[in-house]
Design a protein around this motif. Structure first.
Motif, PDB file in Angstrom:
ATOM      1  N   TYR A 317     -10.222 -32.867  36.984  1.00  0.00           N
ATOM      2  CA  TYR A 317     -11.653 -33.082  36.774  1.00  0.00           C
ATOM      3  C   TYR A 317     -12.354 -33.510  38.067  1.00  0.00           C
ATOM      4  O   TYR A 317     -13.545 -33.260  38.239  1.00  0.00           O
ATOM      5  CB  TYR A 317     -11.876 -34.144  35.703  1.00  0.00           C
ATOM      6  CG  TYR A 317     -13.312 -34.226  35.235  1.00  0.00           C
ATOM      7  CD1 TYR A 317     -13.818 -33.293  34.344  1.00  0.00           C
ATOM      8  CD2 TYR A 317     -14.161 -35.215  35.707  1.00  0.00           C
ATOM      9  CE1 TYR A 317     -15.145 -33.350  33.926  1.00  0.00           C
ATOM     10  CE2 TYR A 317     -15.486 -35.284  35.302  1.00  0.00           C
ATOM     11  CZ  TYR A 317     -15.969 -34.354  34.413  1.00  0.00           C
ATOM     12  OH  TYR A 317     -17.277 -34.406  34.002  1.00  0.00           O
ATOM     13  N   ASN A 320     -14.719 -31.245  40.110  1.00  0.00           N
ATOM     14  CA  ASN A 320     -16.150 -31.165  39.804  1.00  0.00           C
ATOM     15  C   ASN A 320     -16.964 -32.071  40.721  1.00  0.00           C
ATOM     16  O   ASN A 320     -18.062 -31.713  41.163  1.00  0.00           O
ATOM     17  CB  ASN A 320     -16.406 -31.556  38.353  1.00  0.00           C
ATOM     18  CG  ASN A 320     -15.684 -30.657  37.377  1.00  0.00           C
ATOM     19  OD1 ASN A 320     -15.753 -29.443  37.502  1.00  0.00           O
ATOM     20  ND2 ASN A 320     -14.985 -31.236  36.422  1.00  0.00           N
ATOM     21  N   GLU A 324     -19.816 -30.988  43.394  1.00  0.00           N
ATOM     22  CA  GLU A 324     -21.173 -31.525  43.275  1.00  0.00           C
ATOM     23  C   GLU A 324     -21.633 -32.174  44.573  1.00  0.00           C
ATOM     24  O   GLU A 324     -22.766 -31.971  45.024  1.00  0.00           O
ATOM     25  CB  GLU A 324     -21.243 -32.531  42.131  1.00  0.00           C
ATOM     26  CG  GLU A 324     -21.255 -31.902  40.753  1.00  0.00           C
ATOM     27  CD  GLU A 324     -21.389 -32.938  39.655  1.00  0.00           C
ATOM     28  OE1 GLU A 324     -21.507 -34.144  39.987  1.00  0.00           O
ATOM     29  OE2 GLU A 324     -21.378 -32.545  38.473  1.00  0.00           O
ATOM     30  N   ASN A 396     -15.678 -27.727  30.752  1.00  0.00           N
ATOM     31  CA  ASN A 396     -15.406 -28.380  32.030  1.00  0.00           C
ATOM     32  C   ASN A 396     -14.848 -29.770  31.759  1.00  0.00           C
ATOM     33  O   ASN A 396     -15.510 -30.773  31.951  1.00  0.00           O
ATOM     34  CB  ASN A 396     -16.702 -28.471  32.829  1.00  0.00           C
ATOM     35  CG  ASN A 396     -16.426 -28.496  34.315  1.00  0.00           C
ATOM     36  OD1 ASN A 396     -15.293 -28.346  34.749  1.00  0.00           O
ATOM     37  ND2 ASN A 396     -17.465 -28.700  35.091  1.00  0.00           N
ATOM     38  N   LYS A 410     -12.252 -23.712  39.402  1.00  0.00           N
ATOM     39  CA  LYS A 410     -13.572 -24.071  38.892  1.00  0.00           C
ATOM     40  C   LYS A 410     -14.680 -23.745  39.895  1.00  0.00           C
ATOM     41  O   LYS A 410     -14.464 -23.781  41.098  1.00  0.00           O
ATOM     42  CB  LYS A 410     -13.620 -25.567  38.580  1.00  0.00           C
ATOM     43  CG  LYS A 410     -12.646 -26.005  37.502  1.00  0.00           C
ATOM     44  CD  LYS A 410     -12.767 -27.492  37.233  1.00  0.00           C
ATOM     45  CE  LYS A 410     -11.803 -27.929  36.142  1.00  0.00           C
ATOM     46  NZ  LYS A 410     -11.950 -29.366  35.825  1.00  0.00           N
TER      47      LYS A 410
END
Length: 500
Positions: A317, A320, A324, A396, A410
């Motif tokens: 995770y 992500n 970002e 996600n 991803k």
């Protein structure tokens, strides 16, 4: 369900909307025959280790689509109703007693109205299989030619190992894993080859020493067990210790086992890394330098994004967050996008192929006494099938789907995603260990009590040998007290905690 997921699963976006948009994809895929074509509504009862009247999350994740496309009504039954804890009278200062989830599940499986399917963690799955309470899935897999070849080894091999007879007693559509993230620029600037898959912990630590540099807030640490400021090496080294399966006390919880060559090597290794500033710790960092108003940044608390870590451990995770931050680089003061990649978690030579921070998701099994075994198998095929994996892979979330074909990088990134599923998790605790922890909750305090002794090593007040000996002596006194009073709780110094 595994308790370690309890904090994570609430953060996962439900895919009810996705379900409504993709009914066409899934319509008819769950059953090729009897279940879908049945004119009589079937009732499928699913037993879970714990829950409450609000089962909406589980239904949105797993059952709504199946019920929509089949003439099946699903009932979800918890072994332990957690809502009762809200209304319990705590005014009399009675100590909390951990409910026996396993025994509760057995009652659901063997009562007058037994459940058909069991949702559980791998530890519970193992115990149920050992007590012959589950149907082996292999005959049904073979009869229906259900394809398991696409399920990643970290999941399928672990599940085969659980029963001890190479049979499958459950399937899991998801797993959670970690990897070693590294900053490409740090290694390039140092002229050092970056890490690779399959490295040992010692090899990773050697590389970490070579790329560590700078002082104060400009220090670049070679490695960290996580990305956060103010790390505590005592707790952080859990990732290093867990695959070794070292014990703090013996199997009967009568004697401490920490005063050993194996524990001495662990403490020697981690304390030296901290004292040499190869890994960050609250003791070798000035928090004010990082958190001053002049240095404020939305990524200040993240050492990896701040360019202060060459390597660190995190889960899927976290990708992500990197993406970002990189996408918003122009809005972050003095931030340069991180050029990164991942490799497999480090391993110990004595435990090859075993990684820490790896967990199998909810396992789905069939009660050996299931009244509706055929429907139960149809549902298990559905949640472990290709169409469900395709839909679930769009979420996600903290978990990845178990089918390799649908595990993809991803956000359009390119990285070594295979690193997440090359290693197997640490075997689940034995039934005896779980019973000890449940019956004697104060044992957790014994693990906690080692921290001040490790701290003395970091501060050069004690040698590792002296500190472990003192922890052993203190722990033995605590174990003796627990033998007299199994419900005793302790302060960090080993004294009995008194409730007022």
């Amino acid at each position: 369900m595994n308790n370690r997921y309890s904090g994570k699963i609430r953060k996962v976006m439900t895919f009810a909307l996705a379900a409504s948009l993709t009914v066409g994809l899934l319509a008819g895929c769950s059953s090729a025959g009897k279940v879908k074509d049945s004119k009589e509504e079937k009732v499928l009862r699913i037993g879970m280790l714990y829950g409450s009247n609000d089962d909406s999350w589980f239904r949105q994740q797993y059952t709504d689509i199946y019920e929509f496309n089949n003439n099946v009504r699903i009932e979800i039954v918890p072994a332990v109703d957690q809502s009762e804890f809200r209304y319990r009278d705590y005014s009399n200062n009675e100590q909390y007693v951990e409910p026996d989830y396993f025994e509760g599940m057995k009652k659901l499986m063997t009562g007058n109205n037994p459940v058909d399917i069991i949702i559980a963690d791998t530890g519970t799955l193992k115990r149920l299989a050992e007590e012959n309470l589950l149907k082996p899935l292999d005959p049904m897999i073979q009869e229906d030619k259900f394809d398991t070849s696409d399920i990643v080894p970290v999941v399928i091999d672990t599940l085969k190992d659980i029963g001890g007879d190479n049979k499958l007693y459950g399937l899991s559509p998801t797993f959670s894993s970690s990897a070693l993230f590294y900053n490409k620029k740090v290694f390039a600037d140092a002229g050092i080859e970056p890490p690779t898959d399959g490295m040992t912990w010692d090899e990773v630590f050697d590389k970490a020493r070579m790329v560590s540099k700078g002082e104060g807030k400009d220090r670049v640490f070679g490695f960290s067990f996580n990305r956060y400021l103010g790390s505590d090496p005592y707790w952080d080294m859990h990732s290093y210790v867990t695959p070794l399966e070292l014990r703090v006390y013996d199997e009967k919880a009568e004697l401490m086992t920490v005063n050993s060559p194996q524990w001495q090597k662990v403490w020697d290794t981690i304390s030296k890394l901290a004292k040499d500033k190869t890994i960050p710790s609250s003791a070798n960092m000035n928090m004010e330098e990082y958190y001053s108003e002049d240095n404020y940044s939305p990524i200040n608390g993240d050492l990896f994004l701040s360019g202060k870590l060459a390597m660190m451990i995190s889960d899927g995770y976290y990708i992500n967050e990197i993406v970002e931050a990189n996408n918003n680089a122009d809005k972050i003061k003095n931030y340069s996008p991180v050029d990164w990649d991942i490799v497999t978690m480090p391993v110990h030579p004595e435990k090859p192929g075993i990684g820490s921070n790896i967990w199998i998701g909810n396992t789905f099994s069939i009660n050996s006494a299931a009244p509706n075994a055929e429907t139960a198998w149809d549902f298990i095929k559905f949640v472990n099938g290709e169409d469900f994996a395709k839909l679930r892979s769009r979420s996600n979330s903290y978990e990845m789907v178990s089918r390799k074909s649908f595990i993809t990088p991803k956000a359009g990134q390119s990285y070594n995603i295979d690193a997440f599923y090359q290693l197997k998790p640490v075997p689940p605790a034995s039934a005896a260990e779980e019973k000890l922890a449940r019956d004697i909750p104060g044992l957790y305090n014994i693990t906690n009590s080692g921290r001040p002794h490790f701290q003395e090593v970091l501060e050069d007040k004690k040698s590792v040998a002296e500190a472990l000996k003192e922890w052993e002596e203190k722990g033995n006194k605590m174990l003796l007290e627990l033998k007299k009073n199994p419900k005793a709780q302790f302060n960090e110094d080993g004294s009995v905690f008194e409730m007022h």
